[in-house]
Design a protein around this motif. Structure first.
Motif, PDB file in Angstrom:
ATOM      1  N   ASN A   1       0.842  -1.193   0.000  1.00 28.98           N
ATOM      2  CA  ASN A   1       0.000   0.000   0.000  1.00 28.98           C
ATOM      3  C   ASN A   1       0.880   1.247   0.000  1.00 28.98           C
ATOM      4  O   ASN A   1       1.664   1.457   0.934  1.00 28.98           O
ATOM      5  N   PRO A   2       0.772   2.117  -1.015  1.00 29.03           N
ATOM      6  CA  PRO A   2       1.645   3.295  -1.066  1.00 29.03           C
ATOM      7  C   PRO A   2       1.378   4.296   0.052  1.00 29.03           C
ATOM      8  O   PRO A   2       2.225   5.164   0.304  1.00 29.03           O
ATOM      9  N   PHE A   3       0.234   4.181   0.734  1.00 25.71           N
ATOM     10  CA  PHE A   3      -0.095   5.146   1.782  1.00 25.71           C
ATOM     11  C   PHE A   3       0.286   4.645   3.177  1.00 25.71           C
ATOM     12  O   PHE A   3       0.070   5.338   4.162  1.00 25.71           O
ATOM     13  N   GLU A   4       0.859   3.451   3.251  1.00 25.27           N
ATOM     14  CA  GLU A   4       1.316   2.931   4.533  1.00 25.27           C
ATOM     15  C   GLU A   4       2.831   3.080   4.656  1.00 25.27           C
ATOM     16  O   GLU A   4       3.559   2.848   3.694  1.00 25.27           O
ATOM     17  N   ASN A   5       3.285   3.476   5.843  1.00 29.86           N
ATOM     18  CA  ASN A   5       4.717   3.567   6.136  1.00 29.86           C
ATOM     19  C   ASN A   5       5.503   4.339   5.078  1.00 29.86           C
ATOM     20  O   ASN A   5       6.461   3.823   4.502  1.00 29.86           O
ATOM     21  N   PRO A   6       5.116   5.580   4.794  1.00 32.79           N
ATOM     22  CA  PRO A   6       5.858   6.350   3.779  1.00 32.79           C
ATOM     23  C   PRO A   6       7.327   6.499   4.169  1.00 32.79           C
ATOM     24  O   PRO A   6       7.655   6.704   5.326  1.00 32.79           O
ATOM     25  N   GLY A   7       8.195   6.359   3.164  1.00 29.16           N
ATOM     26  CA  GLY A   7       9.628   6.425   3.392  1.00 29.16           C
ATOM     27  C   GLY A   7      10.271   5.079   3.604  1.00 29.16           C
ATOM     28  O   GLY A   7      11.499   4.974   3.623  1.00 29.16           O
ATOM     29  N   ASP A   8       9.448   4.006   3.725  1.00 28.50           N
ATOM     30  CA  ASP A   8       9.985   2.668   3.918  1.00 28.50           C
ATOM     31  C   ASP A   8       9.885   1.800   2.675  1.00 28.50           C
ATOM     32  O   ASP A   8      10.255   0.624   2.704  1.00 28.50           O
ATOM     33  N   HIS A   9       9.353   2.352   1.587  1.00 27.42           N
ATOM     34  CA  HIS A   9       9.281   1.608   0.343  1.00 27.42           C
ATOM     35  C   HIS A   9       9.410   2.577  -0.829  1.00 27.42           C
ATOM     36  O   HIS A   9       9.311   3.789  -0.671  1.00 27.42           O
ATOM     37  N   ASP A  10       9.636   1.998  -1.983  1.00 28.00           N
ATOM     38  CA  ASP A  10       9.857   2.774  -3.207  1.00 28.00           C
ATOM     39  C   ASP A  10       8.520   3.192  -3.807  1.00 28.00           C
ATOM     40  O   ASP A  10       7.676   2.356  -4.119  1.00 28.00           O
ATOM     41  N   LEU A  11       8.321   4.495  -3.944  1.00 24.51           N
ATOM     42  CA  LEU A  11       7.109   5.028  -4.571  1.00 24.51           C
ATOM     43  C   LEU A  11       7.415   5.424  -6.010  1.00 24.51           C
ATOM     44  O   LEU A  11       8.360   6.176  -6.270  1.00 24.51           O
TER      45      LEU A  11
END
Length: 323
Positions: free
Chosen positions: A226-236
């Motif tokens: 989910n792009p809206f969960e844990n921003p900064g911890d995965h590649d958007l």
């Protein structure tokens, strides 16, 4: 999106099996080698000027290392300039290309020679804006925070006139994406190329806009999250509108060619012959080499999803793969 990705890339090396995703240069040396020879061929047909090799978001430096090795076989050894802000990735790049110069933006690139600019999976990580259609009209899509959870919401209404005419009557729920940051960088690069000579090669997963669709996605550990969960911890990332980038280049007086698919580009540049040569030199790796070629160029793999455009200075030859 910009803030999340700035933190993400500044704090980790996301590439490879132990990371979150794999890019084409990490799949096979063939990718970087063919781009290096693409550069050498273009330089030769332009009269072999003293060029600079520039790469935007160069990952670990793998593409550049493979390209430089291929260019050296035909006597081309340009100075290398990386546009990279991540200290973690700069360290990795310095191990592959120790003689490179690093830049925080395109503004400080050399101004005294033609530039050959490579942007492989660079523009997809730049922030986008989204417009969403509701029953009442078009609204900018925003991100809200509720009880420490992030979620998309419809913001203020925007004038219908800012949308392409063919998209204005899309059904409610439709989303249109734009990337002002991508357009700004393309225009700045194109202006430099027009003034100094040279070319840019942009390869990314993308489409020919304008189009309807929500392409915002997040990847972690080689899977979608989910792009809206844990921003900064995965590649958007978001898919790149290649047509808009081409128009931005043309607005600065550059010549834009393409888009073509990555598969067509690599096939035209000779990936089949290179795979055959590598397999003959290492028969025990022949099956793996064939699989890598398939992954890079086959329509059902990366071949059709990824697109390429070339931008050249007026008077420069049309690059290989874009005739």
């Amino acid at each position: 999106m910009g803030a999340a990705n700035a933190h993400y890339y500044a704090t980790r090396d996301p590439l490879g099996a132990a990371g979150d995703f794999v890019t084409a240069p990490e799949i096979s040396q063939m990718f970087g080698e063919l781009i290096g020879l693409w550069c050498a061929d273009l330089s030769d047909r332009a009269g072999r000027p003293e060029i600079a090799w520039v790469e935007l978001g160069p990952g670990r430096g793998t593409l550049a290392a493979d390209a430089l090795r291929a260019m050296a076989t035909v006597g081309l050894a340009p100075p290398v300039h990386f546009v990279e802000t991540s200290p973690v990735l700069r360290t990795a790049q310095s191990q592959h290309v120790p003689h490179a110069d690093w830049h925080d933006s395109v503004a400080t690139l050399p101004a005294d020679r033609p530039l050959i600019v490579i942007a492989n999976e660079f523009f997809d990580a730049l922030p986008i804006h989204q417009l969403v259609r509701t029953i009442g009209g078009w609204h900018e899509r925003l991100v809200a925070c509720q009880d420490l959870l992030f979620l998309p919401i419809a913001g203020k209404q925007v004038p219908e006139a800012i949308l392409p005419p063919e998209l204005r009557e899309a059904p409610p729920g439709s989303i249109v994406e734009t990337s002002p940051a991508s357009v700004a960088i393309m225009r700045e690069l194109s202006a430099r190329i027009v003034a100094q000579g040279g070319a840019a090669l942009v390869i990314d997963y993308g489409y020919e806009g304008p189009a309807i669709g929500d392409t915002l996605q997040a990847v972690r550990a080689h899977g979608f999250v989910n792009p809206f969960e844990n921003p900064g911890d995965h590649d958007l990332t978001a898919h790149v509108d290649m047509a808009t980038l081409a128009i931005a280049a043309q607005a600065e007086g550059a010549v834009a060619s393409g888009p073509v698919t990555q598969g067509v580009l690599l096939d035209t540049l000779g990936i089949a012959a290179r795979a055959t040569a590598l397999a003959a030199a290492a028969p025990d790796r022949a099956a793996g080499i064939a699989a890598d070629r398939e992954r890079l160029a086959a329509p059902a793999a990366m071949g059709d999803l990824f697109k390429a455009i070339a931008v050249t200075a007026p008077g420069w030859p049309t690059p290989a793969g874009f005739a």
